[in-house]
Every structure is written in structure tokens, then in C-alpha cells.
Design an enzyme around this catalytic site. Structure first.
Site, short mmCIF file in Angstrom:
data_model
loop_
_atom_site.label_atom_id
_atom_site.label_comp_id
_atom_site.label_asym_id
_atom_site.label_seq_id
_atom_site.Cartn_x
_atom_site.Cartn_y
_atom_site.Cartn_z
CD GLU A 87 31.25 -32.36 0.87
OE1 GLU A 87 30.75 -31.26 1.14
OE2 GLU A 87 31.58 -32.69 -0.26
CD GLN A 128 34.66 -35.76 -7.30
OE1 GLN A 128 35.84 -35.53 -7.10
NE2 GLN A 128 33.73 -35.35 -6.44
NE ARG A 141 33.63 -37.49 3.09
CZ ARG A 141 33.59 -38.74 3.49
NH1 ARG A 141 34.69 -39.45 3.59
NH2 ARG A 141 32.45 -39.31 3.80
CB CYS A 142 35.12 -29.32 2.22
SG CYS A 142 35.09 -27.55 2.28
#
Ligand code: CDP
Length: 791
Positions: free
Chosen positions: A745, A225, A375-376
Site C-alpha cells: 500500500e 479477502q 489499498r491503505c
């Protein structure tokens, strides 16, 4: 008890055998896997430890090496010769690439096989795993025992370390908070555990590392990523063997989802790179599904003691949280450097709480490393769960409706920009309309009546609210960096002579649709149709430097960079238009797509006219071309928010749970693309109910993972997923050039407490104040049994 046996003798290979069978079916599914096919490419597979904690007595390579097609077996000792057996984690801890003497968790990489074919490599790994002798040791699994006097010292490699404590972190005013609690009319307290879970992206991790000896250049296609940061890390770790940064190209193609799990550097990448460098041929490594689940970075694993103080009228006066974080054998979280516990200090949430104090301690255990921001935006999920759960506990204690208590304590619209007790400056917010809208959509008053009637009949139904505040867009470079690299992001926009464009970014989409939304931003700012704007990300040889995509940072950072680069282009375009129209720049006005002369709109030059002139007829003395690069350093983070309501029916005889309705109102400021945002919310909600109801990595006392395959680790499917009812309010960010906030998120962060609150709400009349997630039917069944509802 010390045992000394081969893993074959103890039959400890069950996981591995299963894994290798899986591998034959799962490998090769990925787009990136099949796209990268290089002549002479070799395949790598990895032998893993059956034990959570053991000394390696010997590794006999011969059986594996005898298999035709096997070219090399690489061990920690081999890497040690090049000083490549350890690597830094993104949190400045250290992690083994391959062990030289001790394995620290089950499924840890022990040695790698390089072969001409992926199936030969898998067979050789099986032979190798049977030829490794271990001396098993009693592992440390319970983080609460990590600091006991008789706990084994897990990291003797760290000079001066005498116990398993990694770090202590605290925020807020301890004294003022203690005073608030001393003076409070009401105090509520709960032990809240957010279990260890795993990022289960559609595709696992993998790479193709290709070192071209003739050119002295390394190209790595990898599932990352953050390609630029990874290139820098490779250069820092392997510079001493000749891999300097200008000779490294990292390409991150379609990676099959990331969700924070593809930010860290895993040993497999490093071994593949080392193998290619040493052998001089391309080496491909793709994890199988169980390896990914068992060994890659975990998320969450926070044990929290949460306390909230209030007046008897329900005004919140203080928040106090103590946390124990289980980081496994190394701290391999991917937080900004200054924030070892991420942005947990957003924990005062949407409420005007005057004083707060949080402290946390991180410890080592014999489990896989990690602590990734799944995802945070770095531990925000944990924070939101803590505050949203304890708010309901307070409402229950005071006999108040949880919605009313939230309305009473919300930070009010006119308080923004709002400075929280833990030091954040919230940019904008308007919480009351979001909750009101969710309540209207779900028919809250009616549902409460229905609940009362059902309770009278012995039926169970719960309504759970979560009114969360997120914190995304890392970040302002004065506070945010990863391994010292400041957290800006970038856009490079180039307009071709015919008025078409290419734009490259330092971020990297993993399915969030950047190709669409970035093109939309540029189309809006420049008046070039989106279909004529090519968007590229993920290739370090072409894209400008950036920190990548995670923590919903792309819109707040690179989205803003796109707008700023477009403004620079417009500034130059204005000069060219003035030259072409023979007027002064001040006489021109802009509307998307063209400049025209004020008061004479028929005298105009389109962006296409101007682009052509930039290469064919530009003013003397001006540089040719029409392009701009912007590195955007955001002045603040953005604070999206939302209100979710979950309606849960529970069968009082079987404890079977069913989400009847789930309403989600989100506010991410100005929306660039409504369809993409809705898609982000839908996917995120499914990922939100996952830990709330199904997912948890479970270990036994010996550190064996008990649910290391998808047969046992439950992912929700469309069968378990309810029909999401979504909506939004819009409260623009005052500092973002487009008024936009991140969104990706919010649903993962906001959904778990809505579900947990609904379950507790259904059981609250029985005196239940808390159930840890995942709220499984078994947990609820045990409660119903204990309370005599089930005989
Ligand atoms: O960093 P990441 O792309 O995961 O998260 P994000 O910035 O929240 O963006 C997710 C997707 O939603 C991107 O395609 C954004 O451009 C889009 N988005 C949008 O259309 N409007 C917003 N206000 C926020 C995001």
C-alpha cells in the site's frame, strides 16, 4: 416537498436501464464467474432504489413473477420472517440486507429476483423496479449539515439516538498541543478534503451460494479477502436458522482484485445465501460494474482542518487536526474494532513532532455506506495526505525548500524505536537516505533551477515531494481485532514423505503473488525448492484460521507465520537427523536443505532424507510426520516508508497537466521478491495518481450520483500513467522474523500528496497554498483565471 410516484413515472430508472444494458456485456467475464457452474444453478439480480431517501409504499411482485423462468422475488419483508433483514457491519453498526420501509441511498438494494437464467433475472428486475412505489423525502447529503437542528434523523432504528452523530474519536495530548500552538512562532492552517472514491477492482463482487439440503451444508464461493472471518459472521448472523459454523464452507477463488473493497459483507451475498437456503438450489449473484461503483463501500471522504506549528527556524512543534467523516447511512468501514478512524494517528508521519492532537466526528448521510481501507492500512492515506500537504504549506510560508524542511524535521536513525506523539512505536526507519536518493535520481537541484527559469518566462512547472511513513501488519492481538476476532495470522506447513510440501495460510492473495513469495520463504527456511511447495489459501475447510489479506498485512503476519512454522519443522527435523546420523542434536549444523555433523560435513542428511524417515524410520516415541502450524501474533506493526518526487508540467494557457517524471524510493525492510515488490509499487502508484488527478464520486443535492459509470468516473489508463522510476533502501524490521515490512500500500498512500504538492508548487508563486485532490485541469484553470494568468 413530498412526492408520491412510481419510479417509472418520474423516469428515475435511467441509471438502472443503462446498468442492465451494461450487465449483458460485462457479466460472465470473471474467472470465478465461469469456473463455478453447478447443476440446477439459479441466478439472482437485484432491484435498486432510484432515490437517495424514500419510503417504500408498495412493492408489486406480480409483473416480475409473471415472467417465465422467474422463481422468486425476495423483499425485506420476506427476509424479516427469518430475522435476516438486518446484518451487523464490521464496525458493529447495523445495515439493511433489504429494506422493509425506507431506502437510504440511491442504488440501495430494494428486492431480489431469482430466475433460471441471468438475462431473465435482469428483465424481471426491470419489471420489478417499475412496480415499486416510493414516497420521496429530502435527503441529507452534506455532512456539514448532518448535525443541524432541522436535519432529518436518519437512523431512528437506533435506540436513544437523537441526531446523526456516529462517534467521536480523539488521540493525543490536547492541552500540550494547545500550548505548543500558543507558543509557536509560526502556524499554518488548511482545509483539506480527501474525496469519496471507489475501489474499482478488475472484477466486481459476486458469489455462488450452494446449500445442500441432504447434507445440511452451505458452500459459498465468494469474492472475499477474509474467508474465515466471513464464515464466522455467517454463522453468527444465520446460526438461528441452522447454519452453524462447521456446516459452512467459504471458498475465495481468484477474485479479480480486492483492495479493501472485498472485505465487507454486502447485502447481495446474504440474499444469495438466504435464497439458496430457502430454495435448496445453488444461487449465483454477480454485480454489474455500475452497481459496484454506485452501491458498494466507498473509501476516504474525510474533511480535515489541518494545523501545524513551528519555530521561525522551521522546527515543527505541534500538529492539530479536526476531521469530519462522512460514513453514509451506516458505518460499514472495516477497521480494527478499537480504531473507528483506523490508524489515522500515524499522522505525525516521518517527522519528530513533540506534541499532537487529532479529533474526529463521524456522521450519517444519505449516501452508500463504507469507509473501507482502499489499498491503505485503515485511513493512513488520509493521514499521509494531511501531513505531507501541510509540511509543504509550512515550507512555503517560511520560504524554505520543502526538501530542506523535511531533512530538518525527520526522525533521525538513532531515535528508533521511536515513540510518536500519538502513541505508536515505530520499529525502524532511516528517512534521510531515502529522500536523498530520490533527489539524486530526479536531479532535484537542476529541476529547481529549471523551474526558476521557467517561472521567469511565465511557464508553469512544479516539483512535489512526499516522504511518508506507513503503518502495516495489523496486528498485535492485544490491540487489534475485527468483531472481536484477534488479528493474528497463520501458516500450516506439511512435508510429504518424498520431501515435497504443501502450505496453507489464513491470508488470501488477490494478485499479490503469495503463491510465489510464501514458497520462497519456505524454500529459504527449509531448503526445499520453491517449485515443490504448493501454496493454498482461501478455503475455510482446509486453510488454518486467519484474518485474511488487506492493509499490507500478509508479509508481516502470515509471512512471519511461515518462517516460524518452518523453524518448528526444522526443530523436529534436527531430532530425526540426529537419530539417523547417531549423533546428538547439538553436534548438528543446518544449512538450507540439510543437517550435517559439525567438523564432518560429509556426514549429512538432506531435508528429503529426513522427510522420508519422518514417515518410515522415525525414533521410537516420536510422533510420525513432519508438519507444523503457527499462529503468528506480531509484537508490533511494521513501519515501511518512502520518498516520492513528482515533476509536473502545466500548460499556462489550458491548465492541461502532465506528469513528466515520477521517482519512487521505497523501504519495506528486507525484500522477499524484488520483482513482485516492484510490481506492487507500479500498480500502487497508478492507484495513487488516480485520486490525486481523476477520481471522485460526486452527488447532487438530491443524492443522485453524477458519475456512476466509467463514462464519467475517470480511471487512469496506461495513457495517463507516467513511466515510474523506482528504487529502494533497506531498513529491516527488528521484530519481524525475516526483517520484512509490508509494501503493497505504500505507493497508493505516498503518491497523492506528491502529485498535489507538485501542482501547488507550480502555482505557489501566485500565492496558491492548497488545491484539493483530484487536482483537475478545471480546478487549475479556474485558479489561473482568478490570478489573471489566463485572461
Ligand atoms: O497483504 P498483502 O499481500 O497485500 O501485502 P504485502 O504483505 O505488502 O505483500 C505484497 C506482496 O509483496 C507479497 O507477495 C509479498 O510477499 C511481497 N513482499 C516482498 O516480497 N517483500 C516485502 N518486504 C514485502 C512484501
Amino acid at each position: 416537498m413530498i412526492m408520491c410516484k412510481t419510479s417509472k413515472e418520474i423516469g428515475g430508472m435511467g441509471h438502472s436501464l443503462k446498468r442492465k444494458e451494461d450487465a449483458r456485456f460485462i457479466r460472465g467475464l470473471g474467472k470465478y464467474t465461469d469456473d463455478v457452474q453447478l447443476p440446477g444453478m439459479l441466478y439472482m439480480d437485484i432491484a435498486r432504489s432510484p432515490f437517495a431517501y424514500a419510503k417504500i409504499k408498495s412493492i408489486d411482485k406480480s409483473a416480475a413473477m409473471e415472467i417465465p423462468g422467474v422463481l422468486a422475488v425476495i423483499t425485506g419483508e420476506d427476509l424479516k420472517q427469518y430475522n435476516l433483514h438486518w446484518m451487523p457491519t464490521l464496525m458493529s453498526d447495523t445495515q439493511m440486507v433489504l429494506p422493509t420501509d425506507t431506502v437510504m441511498y440511491q442504488a440501495q438494494e430494494v428486492a431480489a429476483v431469482i430466475a433460471t437464467d441471468r438475462y431473465i433475472a435482469a428483465d424481471a428486475v426491470q419489471a420489478l423496479e417499475n412496480s415499486i412505489e416510493y414516497e420521496q423525502m429530502k435527503p441529507l447529503i452534506d455532512p456539514h449539515k448532518a448535525l443541524d437542528a432541522d436535519a432529518p434523523l436518519l437512523r431512528p432504528d437506533k435506540e436513544g439516538r437523537t441526531d446523526n452523530h456516529i462517534w467521536h474519536w480523539q488521540t493525543g495530548d490536547q492541552e500540550a498541543t494547545e500550548q505548543a500552538f500558543d507558543e509557536a512562532d509560526v502556524v499554518v492552517k488548511e482545509q483539506v478534503y480527501i474525496p469519496r472514491i471507489h475501489v474499482a477492482s478488475i472484477e466486481t463482487c459476486g458469489c455462488v451460494a450452494s446449500y445442500e439440503k441432504a447434507e445440511g451444508k452451505l458452500t459459498v464461493w465468494m469474492t472475499t479477502q477474509a474467508p474465515h472471518a466471513i464464515r464466522t459472521v455467517i454463522a453468527l448472523v444465520a446460526g438461528h436458522v441452522g447454519l452453524s459454523e462447521e456446516r459452512i464452507r467459504v471458498i475465495s477463488p481468484d477474485i479479480g482484485g480486492g483492495f479493501g473493497g472485498k472485505v465487507p459483507v454486502y447485502p447481495g451475498y446474504v440474499i444469495a445465501i438466504a435464497a439458496s437456503f430457502l430454495i435448496g438450489k445453488p444461487v449465483k449473484w454477480i454485480e454489474d460494474r455500475s452497481e459496484n461503483l454506485q452501491a458498494d463501500s466507498f473509501a476516504r471522504d474525510y474533511h480535515m482542518t489541518v494545523e501545524l506549528a513551528s519555530t521561525k527556524e522551521g522546527q515543527m512543534t505541534g500538529l492539530r487536526i479536526k476531521t469530519l467523516a462522512d460514513h453514509g447511512y451506516t458505518d460499514a468501514a472495516a477497521n480494527p474494532s478499537k480504531f473507528p478512524s483506523g490508524l489515522f494517528s500515524i499522522v505525525t508521519g516521518s517527522y519528530d513532532i513533540p506534541t499532537a492532537f487529532t479529533e474526529m466526528d463521524a456522521v450519517y448521510t444519505n449516501k452508500p455506506p463504507g469507509g473501507v481501507a482502499y489499498r491503505c492500512s485503515f485511513r493512513v492515506t488520509e493521514a499521509v495526505h494531511a501531513i505531507e500537504r501541510i509540511t509543504d504549506v509550512l515550507a512555503q510560508k517560511l520560504g524554505r525548500d520543502p526538501a530542506d524542511l523535511r531533512f530538518q524535521n525527520f526522525i533521525q536513525k538513532d531515535q528508533f524505536p521511536y515513540r510518536s506523539a500519538l502513541g505508536w512505536e515505530y520499529d525502524s526507519g532511516d528517512y534521510t537516505p531515502a529522500l536523498r536518493k530520490a533527489m539524486d535520481m530526479v536531479g532535484y537541484e537542476e529541476l529547481r533551477k529549471e523551474q526558476a527559469e521557467k517561472r521567469a518566462r511565465g511557464e508553469l512547472m512544479g516539483i512535489g515531494i512526499s516522504s511518508f511513513t506507513e503503518i502495516v501488519g495489523a496486528g498485535p492481538s492485544k490491540d487489534f481485532d475485527i468483531l472481536g476476532i484477534k488479528m493474528f495470522d497463520s501458516a500450516e506447513v506439511r512435508i510429504h514423505p518424498t520431501g515435497k510440501a504443501i502450505a496453507r495460510f489464513g491470508t488470501k492473495s488477490q494478485g499479490q503473488g503469495h503463491e510465489t513469495t510464501y514458497a520462497q520463504i519456505l524454500a529459504e527456511e527449509l531448503g526445499i525448492p520453491a517449485m515443490h511447495i504448493q501454496i493454498e489459501e482461501g478455503d475455510t475447510d482446509t486453510a488454518p484460521y486467519g484474518l485474511g489479506t488487506y492493509a499490507s498485512r500478509s508479509t508481516p503476519t502470515a509471512g512471519a507465520a511461515a518462517a516460524k512454522a518452518a523453524h518448528k519443522i526444522r526443530d523436529k527435523a534436527r531430532k530425526i537427523a540426529a537419530y539417523l546420523l547417531e549423533v546428538s542434536e547439538e553436534d548438528l549444523e543446518w544449512e538450507p536443505g540439510k543437517f550435517f555433523v559439525k567438523g564432518a560435513p560429509e556426514r549429512s542428511k538432506t531435508i528429503q532424507d529426513i522427510a522420508f524417515a519422518a514417515y518410515t524410520n522415525h525414533p521410537q516415541g516420536m510422533e510420525a510426520g513432519l508438519e507444523a502450524t503457527h499462529y503468528y501474533d506480531p509484537p508490533n506493526l511494521t513501519f515501511p516508508f518512502g520518498s516520492y518526487i513528482c515533476v509536473m508540467d502545466i500548460d499556462p494557457k489550458t491548465a492541461e497537466m502532465k506528469i513528466r517524471r515520477f521517482v519512487a524510493i521505497d523501504d519495506c525492510g528486507n525484500i522477499i521478491n524484488p520483482m513482485i515488490v516492484t510490481g506492487q509499487i507500479h500498480g500502487g502508484l497508478a492507484m495513487g495518481i488516480a485520486p490525486a488527478m481523476y477520481e471522485e464520486l460526486i452527488y447532487d443535492d438530491d443524492g443522485n450520483i453524477l458519475n456512476g459509470t466509467f463514462m464519467d468516473y475517470l480511471l487512469p489508463t496506461s495513457v495517463e500513467t507516467p513511466n515510474w522510476e523506482t528504487g529502494h533502501t533497506i531498513t529491516p524490521s527488528p521484530h519481524h522474523p525475516l526483517g520484512a515490512k509490508g509494501v503493497a500500500e505504500s505507493p497508493t498512500v505516498g503518491a497523492p500528496p506528491a502529485v498535489a504538492n507538485a501542482v501547488v508548487d507550480a502555482l505557489s508563486h501566485l500565492g496558491v497554498t492548497h488545491v484539493d485532490i483530484p487536482v483537475t485541469p478545471f480546478k487549475v484553470w479556474k485558479i489561473l483565471k482568478e490570478k489573471g494568468v489566463i485572461s
